[in-house]
Design a protein around this motif. Sequence first.
Motif, PDB file in Angstrom:
ATOM      1  N   LYS A 102       0.814  -1.223   0.000  1.00  0.00           N
ATOM      2  CA  LYS A 102       0.000   0.000   0.000  1.00  0.00           C
ATOM      3  C   LYS A 102       0.843   1.266   0.000  1.00  0.00           C
ATOM      4  N   GLU A 103       2.067   1.189   0.533  1.00  0.00           N
ATOM      5  CA  GLU A 103       2.934   2.371   0.544  1.00  0.00           C
ATOM      6  C   GLU A 103       3.591   2.625  -0.817  1.00  0.00           C
ATOM      7  N   GLU A 104       3.475   1.676  -1.749  1.00  0.00           N
ATOM      8  CA  GLU A 104       4.060   1.820  -3.082  1.00  0.00           C
ATOM      9  C   GLU A 104       3.025   1.991  -4.189  1.00  0.00           C
ATOM     10  N   TRP A 105       1.783   1.586  -3.931  1.00  0.00           N
ATOM     11  CA  TRP A 105       0.754   1.555  -4.971  1.00  0.00           C
ATOM     12  C   TRP A 105      -0.517   2.244  -4.513  1.00  0.00           C
ATOM     13  N   LYS A 106      -1.122   3.000  -5.433  1.00  0.00           N
ATOM     14  CA  LYS A 106      -2.388   3.680  -5.166  1.00  0.00           C
ATOM     15  C   LYS A 106      -3.439   3.129  -6.122  1.00  0.00           C
ATOM     16  N   GLU A 107      -4.595   2.753  -5.582  1.00  0.00           N
ATOM     17  CA  GLU A 107      -5.687   2.293  -6.429  1.00  0.00           C
ATOM     18  C   GLU A 107      -6.226   3.476  -7.227  1.00  0.00           C
ATOM     19  N   THR A 108      -6.302   3.320  -8.547  1.00  0.00           N
ATOM     20  CA  THR A 108      -6.741   4.416  -9.413  1.00  0.00           C
ATOM     21  C   THR A 108      -8.031   4.095 -10.163  1.00  0.00           C
ATOM     22  N   GLY A 109      -8.526   2.893 -10.039  1.00  0.00           N
ATOM     23  CA  GLY A 109      -9.773   2.523 -10.692  1.00  0.00           C
ATOM     24  C   GLY A 109     -10.235   1.163 -10.229  1.00  0.00           C
ATOM     25  N   ARG A 110     -11.567   0.998 -10.166  1.00  0.00           N
ATOM     26  CA  ARG A 110     -12.127  -0.284  -9.718  1.00  0.00           C
ATOM     27  C   ARG A 110     -13.501  -0.480 -10.348  1.00  0.00           C
ATOM     28  N   ASP A 112     -16.378  -3.487  -9.781  1.00  0.00           N
ATOM     29  CA  ASP A 112     -16.773  -4.704  -9.073  1.00  0.00           C
ATOM     30  C   ASP A 112     -17.866  -5.429  -9.855  1.00  0.00           C
ATOM     31  N   HIS A 113     -17.766  -6.776  -9.902  1.00  0.00           N
ATOM     32  CA  HIS A 113     -18.719  -7.587 -10.655  1.00  0.00           C
ATOM     33  C   HIS A 113     -19.185  -8.759  -9.799  1.00  0.00           C
ATOM     34  N   PRO A 114     -20.502  -8.995  -9.742  1.00  0.00           N
ATOM     35  CA  PRO A 114     -21.016 -10.147  -8.999  1.00  0.00           C
ATOM     36  C   PRO A 114     -20.893 -11.422  -9.833  1.00  0.00           C
ATOM     37  N   THR A 115     -21.265 -12.528  -9.230  1.00  0.00           N
ATOM     38  CA  THR A 115     -21.315 -13.784  -9.974  1.00  0.00           C
ATOM     39  C   THR A 115     -22.449 -13.709 -10.996  1.00  0.00           C
ATOM     40  N   ASP A 116     -22.344 -14.511 -12.027  1.00  0.00           N
ATOM     41  CA  ASP A 116     -23.415 -14.651 -13.015  1.00  0.00           C
ATOM     42  C   ASP A 116     -23.270 -16.016 -13.668  1.00  0.00           C
ATOM     43  N   GLU A 117     -24.028 -16.264 -14.717  1.00  0.00           N
ATOM     44  CA  GLU A 117     -24.021 -17.597 -15.322  1.00  0.00           C
ATOM     45  C   GLU A 117     -22.671 -17.986 -15.925  1.00  0.00           C
ATOM     46  N   LYS A 118     -21.827 -17.007 -16.271  1.00  0.00           N
ATOM     47  CA  LYS A 118     -20.511 -17.298 -16.845  1.00  0.00           C
ATOM     48  C   LYS A 118     -19.360 -17.082 -15.871  1.00  0.00           C
ATOM     49  N   HIS A 119     -19.638 -16.502 -14.723  1.00  0.00           N
ATOM     50  CA  HIS A 119     -18.595 -16.152 -13.742  1.00  0.00           C
ATOM     51  C   HIS A 119     -19.020 -16.695 -12.378  1.00  0.00           C
ATOM     52  N   LEU A 120     -18.362 -17.750 -11.941  1.00  0.00           N
ATOM     53  CA  LEU A 120     -18.766 -18.437 -10.714  1.00  0.00           C
ATOM     54  C   LEU A 120     -18.325 -17.728  -9.438  1.00  0.00           C
ATOM     55  N   TYR A 121     -17.449 -16.729  -9.557  1.00  0.00           N
ATOM     56  CA  TYR A 121     -16.919 -16.029  -8.401  1.00  0.00           C
ATOM     57  C   TYR A 121     -17.074 -14.526  -8.611  1.00  0.00           C
ATOM     58  N   PRO A 122     -17.340 -13.768  -7.530  1.00  0.00           N
ATOM     59  CA  PRO A 122     -17.315 -12.314  -7.686  1.00  0.00           C
ATOM     60  C   PRO A 122     -15.885 -11.875  -7.994  1.00  0.00           C
ATOM     61  N   TYR A 123     -15.749 -10.835  -8.809  1.00  0.00           N
ATOM     62  CA  TYR A 123     -14.426 -10.378  -9.190  1.00  0.00           C
ATOM     63  C   TYR A 123     -14.442  -8.868  -9.366  1.00  0.00           C
ATOM     64  N   SER A 124     -13.249  -8.287  -9.351  1.00  0.00           N
ATOM     65  CA  SER A 124     -13.092  -6.850  -9.541  1.00  0.00           C
ATOM     66  C   SER A 124     -11.927  -6.605 -10.475  1.00  0.00           C
ATOM     67  N   PHE A 125     -12.098  -5.613 -11.360  1.00  0.00           N
ATOM     68  CA  PHE A 125     -10.981  -5.110 -12.145  1.00  0.00           C
ATOM     69  C   PHE A 125     -10.432  -3.925 -11.361  1.00  0.00           C
ATOM     70  N   ILE A 126      -9.157  -4.007 -10.960  1.00  0.00           N
ATOM     71  CA  ILE A 126      -8.547  -2.957 -10.135  1.00  0.00           C
ATOM     72  C   ILE A 126      -7.285  -2.478 -10.824  1.00  0.00           C
ATOM     73  N   ASN A 127      -7.157  -1.174 -10.968  1.00  0.00           N
ATOM     74  CA  ASN A 127      -5.938  -0.565 -11.532  1.00  0.00           C
ATOM     75  C   ASN A 127      -5.194   0.135 -10.413  1.00  0.00           C
ATOM     76  N   TYR A 128      -3.866   0.001 -10.434  1.00  0.00           N
ATOM     77  CA  TYR A 128      -2.998   0.660  -9.472  1.00  0.00           C
ATOM     78  C   TYR A 128      -1.931   1.465 -10.225  1.00  0.00           C
ATOM     79  N   SER A 129      -1.517   2.575  -9.637  1.00  0.00           N
ATOM     80  CA  SER A 129      -0.378   3.349 -10.136  1.00  0.00           C
ATOM     81  C   SER A 129       0.664   3.426  -9.041  1.00  0.00           C
ATOM     82  N   ARG A 130       1.933   3.409  -9.446  1.00  0.00           N
ATOM     83  CA  ARG A 130       3.024   3.493  -8.478  1.00  0.00           C
ATOM     84  C   ARG A 130       3.010   4.866  -7.802  1.00  0.00           C
ATOM     85  N   ILE A 131       3.188   4.877  -6.489  1.00  0.00           N
ATOM     86  CA  ILE A 131       3.241   6.125  -5.709  1.00  0.00           C
ATOM     87  C   ILE A 131       4.644   6.704  -5.751  1.00  0.00           C
ATOM     88  N   LYS A 132       5.641   5.828  -5.483  1.00  0.00           N
ATOM     89  CA  LYS A 132       7.033   6.330  -5.448  1.00  0.00           C
ATOM     90  C   LYS A 132       7.928   5.535  -6.347  1.00  0.00           C
TER      91      LYS A 132
END
Length: 132
Positions: A102-110, A112-132
């Motif tokens: 967490k001291e090196e990376w900052k979340e810049t986008g997220r 979130d997606h629930p389960t559905d007929e093609k995705h058996l697990y909840p998942y998230s697309f998360i983007n991080y940018s380097r802080i330092k």
Amino acid sequence: IVAIARNHGIGFENKLLYWLPNDLKRFKALTTGHTIIMGRKTFECFPSLEIALSHCKEEEEIFIIGGASLYKEAMHIARQLYITFIDDTSKEADAYFPEIKKEEWKETGREDHPTDEKHLYPYSFINYSRIK
């Protein structure tokens, strides 16, 4: 760019842990037209990270696509992380993504997606940018 489980698992016996159609679409959308670099176990005949990077243009966005040892090697030079986070730990893993400090990376986008007929697990697309 990587898909990881809650415990940072990314693979087992040289295979991906999860098959998520939306993750594959995202992978294609982000990487098409860009250089991708993969590790020995992902593709046996590619050169080392340093040699591969020397063949790329400095301004080019380059995607590291695995495996675990290549992610570990590239983590200190990465500027962005494109993570598909699968909210699950039920699958056995023998390959893991490095800790995202967490001291090196900052979340810049997220997204979130629930389960559905093609995705058996909840998942998230998360983007991080380097802080330092």
